[in-house]
Design a protein around this motif. Structure first.
Motif, PDB file in Angstrom:
ATOM      1  N   GLU A 410       0.856  -0.943  -0.051  1.00  0.00           N
ATOM      2  CA  GLU A 410       0.067  -0.021   0.044  1.00  0.00           C
ATOM      3  C   GLU A 410       0.870   1.211   0.070  1.00  0.00           C
ATOM      4  O   GLU A 410       0.170   2.161  -0.270  1.00  0.00           O
ATOM      5  CB  GLU A 410      -0.894   0.126   1.139  1.00  0.00           C
ATOM      6  N   CYS A 411       2.140   1.346   0.428  1.00  0.00           N
ATOM      7  CA  CYS A 411       3.183   2.309   0.144  1.00  0.00           C
ATOM      8  C   CYS A 411       3.699   2.490  -0.900  1.00  0.00           C
ATOM      9  O   CYS A 411       4.687   3.214  -1.125  1.00  0.00           O
ATOM     10  CB  CYS A 411       4.088   2.263   1.418  1.00  0.00           C
ATOM     11  N   CYS A 422       3.356   5.949   2.381  1.00  0.00           N
ATOM     12  CA  CYS A 422       2.159   5.303   2.907  1.00  0.00           C
ATOM     13  C   CYS A 422       1.007   6.091   3.133  1.00  0.00           C
ATOM     14  O   CYS A 422       1.196   7.359   3.572  1.00  0.00           O
ATOM     15  CB  CYS A 422       2.499   4.396   4.160  1.00  0.00           C
ATOM     16  N   SER A 468       5.028  -2.317   7.877  1.00  0.00           N
ATOM     17  CA  SER A 468       3.834  -1.637   8.103  1.00  0.00           C
ATOM     18  C   SER A 468       3.556  -0.676   9.338  1.00  0.00           C
ATOM     19  O   SER A 468       2.981   0.111   9.393  1.00  0.00           O
ATOM     20  CB  SER A 468       2.744  -2.758   7.942  1.00  0.00           C
ATOM     21  N   GLY A 471       5.128   2.453   8.481  1.00  0.00           N
ATOM     22  CA  GLY A 471       4.339   3.273   7.712  1.00  0.00           C
ATOM     23  C   GLY A 471       3.401   4.113   8.505  1.00  0.00           C
ATOM     24  O   GLY A 471       3.136   5.204   8.180  1.00  0.00           O
TER      25      GLY A 471
END
Length: 538
Positions: A410-411, A422, A468, A471
């Motif tokens: 997603e980043c 992100c 994650s 992020g």
């Protein structure tokens, strides 16, 4: 005399079979004749594609022979003669053989004939003496003056045969594609030579001619067997009278008439060892002569006779024991499969010179150029087994240049250094914070990391989870986290927990760029799973 011959033959067999049975290998240079050594040397130096033909053994053989004559008088059970030969191969298929055959053949006609007057071995003035076997007297003219058949005779013969011929023989089955060698050998061939023959007839009972006997009346109702049996009882088997022959018209050697001959043959040999084989053969010999059986006339009506136009021939069925002679030689070539060496060379090369193997690696990545799918890998970049630069997070930036080794999907996309951007979490956006930044941070969901027992190394999954976390922290600059492990009470467990916390913090700070003051850690004894580390918002 016969006993001495048998002893001599037995001694010869013993001497030959006592010879060593070892065979010299076909690639041993000692089996190559001097005149073919240049070819052998060129072959082994890879300057010529074909090896030299080896020297091969001579074959000598001796055996029994049953002889029969195909002529005007039917043959009877043959007597046993003998044959002897020498044979030499000139290739894997073709060989030459010189053969001598010695024996006799016998014949007996069971039908009476009246044409003895046409045979120069007899005359009308001595008709009785002219009978080949036995006679039946009848009136030459009947009571009305009509002509009738007179004296009847039964032809027989015993012919002594001597033959010397040179034959070309072709082997039919030694070239094998799916087997090294065969235990039997099929062959056929033909040749030319000279046949000597001497035909005799049994016409006299001692010094007297045979006379009619009670066994046969006129031959009309007699069977072949009864007639032959009666003739056997009558004859003395001396065969003392010369049969008709070519006289001075043909060359003679002593009492034998000599004629050129042609031969065809076929046989099968069974290998008993590398030195001995047993051969069964049938040979048929053609001679341009109609007097091998002493008769060349055929019976016509009223006893008239006409000269036959066909020629006699003779057949020999032989069973011989053959021996291979020679020490510095291989077996006779008709026993060898010329493909055997080629197949052995393919399976286990001894003649082929293989080039020295080279293992080039131009880019120095540890993968050979022949297997390298990326032949120009930058220096110091780790690669996979195919030589392709590793990209763990699949962001398009090789690991050796990626400053954010594991960028969450997603980043991505990422910048040239492999660092992604992100999106801010929904919980922490300005619209949801409502001025309560701390509460928003507290509501964030952070993962737990699992370790192997006793290990403080971060797995690939753990690094991905930490990416994650980083992020989220970057999206919420005011949020901080705590790292909590749950060791046992022992010092060793406490040490492992501290190492795990240090590894997590170091990865977040040094690799993922999170400020150290935003990360705290703790080890809570027996507060949870010993191999699990929780990440929580402060």
């Amino acid at each position: 005399m016969a006993s001495k011959k048998y002893k001599l033959l037995l001694g010869l067999l013993t001497l030959i079979t006592a010879t060593t049975f070892a065979q010299t290998n076909v690639r041993d240079s000692s089996v190559i004749p001097a005149k073919r050594m240049p070819q052998d040397n060129e072959f082994w130096n890879n300057n010529y594609s074909f090896p030299a033909k080896p020297r091969n053994m001579w074959e000598v053989g001796v055996g029994g022979a049953m002889l029969t004559i195909s002529g005007d008088v039917p043959s009877v059970i043959p007597t046993i003669g003998f044959e002897a030969h020498v044979r030499k191969a000139f290739g894997y298929i073709f060989s030459l053989r010189l053969q001598y055959v010695h024996g006799s053949a016998r014949g007996q006609h069971w039908l009476g004939a009246y044409n003895y007057g046409k045979n120069i071995a007899h005359d009308d003035n001595n008709a009785v003496n002219g009978g080949f076997a036995s006679i039946y007297n009848a009136n030459a003219v009947d009571g009305n003056g009509n002509r009738t058949l007179g004296t009847k005779i039964f032809y027989n013969y015993k012919t002594q045969l001597r033959d010397l011929s040179l034959q070309g023989i072709f082997t039919l089955n030694n070239i094998r594609f799916h087997k090294a060698k065969t235990g039997f050998n099929l062959y056929g061939g033909g040749g030319i030579g000279a046949t000597l023959y001497n035909a005799q007839i049994d016409a006299l009972n001692g010094d007297e001619p045979y006379t009619q006997w009670a066994g046969i009346a006129d031959g009309t109702n007699d069977t072949r067997k009864t007639t032959i049996d009666a003739l056997k009882d009558l004859q003395d088997g001396e065969y003392e009278t010369p049969a008709e022959n070519q006289g001075p018209r043909r060359p003679k050697i002593g009492k034998y008439t000599m004629k050129p001959s042609g031969t065809i043959l076929a046989g099968v040999a069974f290998k008993l060892s590398k030195r001995i084989n047993l051969a069964l053969e049938d040979r048929h010999t053609f001679v341009k002569d109609d007097l091998l059986d002493g008769q060349r006339w055929q019976e016509q009506a009223w006893g008239d006779a006409v000269l036959t136009r066909d020629f006699d021939s003779w057949n020999a069925l032989t069973l011989s024991l053959n021996f291979n002679l020679g020490s510095k030689a291989v077996e006779p070539l008709w026993w060898l499969n010329p493909l055997e060496y080629a197949y052995n060379e393919l399976n286990n090369p001894k003649h082929i010179k293989l080039p020295k193997p080279t293992f080039d690696d131009a880019d120095g990545d540890g993968v050979l150029d022949q297997l390298d799918r990326e032949p120009n890998t930058p220096a110091n970049c780790p690669v996979d087994t195919h030589g392709v630069t590793k990209d763990t997070d699949g962001d398009g930036v090789p690991d050796c240049k990626d400053k954010q080794l594991i960028t969450p999907t997603e980043c991505q996309p990422v910048d040239a250094d492999g660092v992604g951007t992100c999106p801010p979490p929904a919980c922490c956006s300005d619209s949801t914070r409502g001025g309560g930044g701390d509460d928003a941070c507290a509501s964030m969901d952070y993962p737990s990391l699992s370790f192997k027992a006793g290990s403080a190394s971060l797995s690939a999954d753990s690094k991905s989870l930490l990416s994650s976390v980083a992020g989220k922290l970057k999206a919420s600059p005011t949020c901080t986290i705590s790292i909590t492990g749950y060791p046992g009470a022992s010092k060793a467990a406490q040490a492992v927990c501290s190492k795990r916390n240090d590894a997590i913090k170091a990865y977040l700070v040094e690799t993922l760029g999170i400020s150290a003051d935003r990360v705290t850690f703790d080890c809570s004894v027996d507060g949870g799973d010993v191999n699990t580390v929780d990440i929580k918002a402060n």
